[in-house]
Design a protein around this motif. Sequence first.
Motif, short mmCIF file in Angstrom:
data_model
loop_
_atom_site.label_atom_id
_atom_site.label_comp_id
_atom_site.label_asym_id
_atom_site.label_seq_id
_atom_site.Cartn_x
_atom_site.Cartn_y
_atom_site.Cartn_z
N LYS A 89 0.84 -1.20 0.00
CA LYS A 89 0.00 0.00 0.00
C LYS A 89 0.86 1.25 0.00
O LYS A 89 1.72 1.43 0.86
CB LYS A 89 -0.92 0.00 1.23
CG LYS A 89 -1.89 1.17 1.28
CD LYS A 89 -2.79 1.07 2.49
CE LYS A 89 -3.77 2.24 2.55
NZ LYS A 89 -4.64 2.18 3.75
N ASP A 90 0.62 2.10 -0.99
CA ASP A 90 1.32 3.39 -1.09
C ASP A 90 0.40 4.51 -0.61
O ASP A 90 -0.80 4.50 -0.89
CB ASP A 90 1.74 3.68 -2.54
CG ASP A 90 2.75 2.67 -3.05
OD1 ASP A 90 3.57 2.19 -2.26
OD2 ASP A 90 2.70 2.36 -4.26
N SER A 91 0.99 5.49 0.07
CA SER A 91 0.21 6.65 0.49
C SER A 91 1.10 7.89 0.44
O SER A 91 2.32 7.80 0.35
CB SER A 91 -0.35 6.46 1.91
OG SER A 91 0.70 6.29 2.85
N GLN A 92 0.47 9.05 0.47
CA GLN A 92 1.18 10.32 0.38
C GLN A 92 0.46 11.34 1.24
O GLN A 92 -0.77 11.39 1.27
CB GLN A 92 1.23 10.78 -1.08
CG GLN A 92 1.81 12.16 -1.27
CD GLN A 92 1.87 12.56 -2.74
OE1 GLN A 92 2.50 11.89 -3.54
NE2 GLN A 92 1.20 13.65 -3.09
N ARG A 93 1.22 12.17 1.94
CA ARG A 93 0.63 13.25 2.73
C ARG A 93 1.54 14.47 2.67
O ARG A 93 2.75 14.35 2.50
CB ARG A 93 0.40 12.82 4.18
CG ARG A 93 1.65 12.72 5.01
CD ARG A 93 1.35 12.45 6.46
NE ARG A 93 2.56 12.47 7.28
CZ ARG A 93 3.08 13.54 7.83
NH1 ARG A 93 2.50 14.72 7.65
NH2 ARG A 93 4.18 13.49 8.55
#
Length: 201
Positions: free
Chosen positions: A75-79
């Motif tokens: 799972k990739d995420s960005q903030r």
Amino acid sequence: MIKRNLLVMGLAVLLSACGFQLRGTGTNQLTITELDVSARNAYGDTVRQLRQVLENSGVKVTANAPYKLVLTNEKDSQRAASYAGNGASAEYELTTVLSYQIQGQNHLPLLNDKLEVHKIYLQDGNNITGSGQEAALARKEMRRDLIQQMIARLEQLTPAQLEKLQQAADAKAQAEADAIEAARKTQEETPQQSPLELQDQ
């Protein structure tokens, strides 16, 4: 002398990035000689590169191996990490979480765990193309870090440890099967009242 050392270090980094490893400088000490490797995304970059690194480390990647490494979820995420005053650029933190499972005989799970990597990159609102390329490069570096972490985890597992985990998994599976069988026998031995008897009560 300093320039020469920097040149040697630069070449070593470049060669290692290409998958090349200088003799005597590698840290991979895998005692697992055979391993099956699969992933939910069977053709993804992570599982493909992981197989290659394992094979380069002397591990035979085969479906007939006694143990199987399954990449169950990536799972990739960005903030947003920070904003520049003019709003044209911002720092973003990228995160990748890789969940995995090691299975033994009869597909019994021996170990469930996850790896996590983070990286911050600068997104320039005035250079969307360049920022996109930087993000893609950051993701590639993160994938390489994930694979290195996975190899490090596998280095800690010995055949003896895997055998102990297999014995524990076998015992747990047998206990669950015995409990199901006992519940079934109890149900069979318990007299069942007919619908007529229930109406008379």
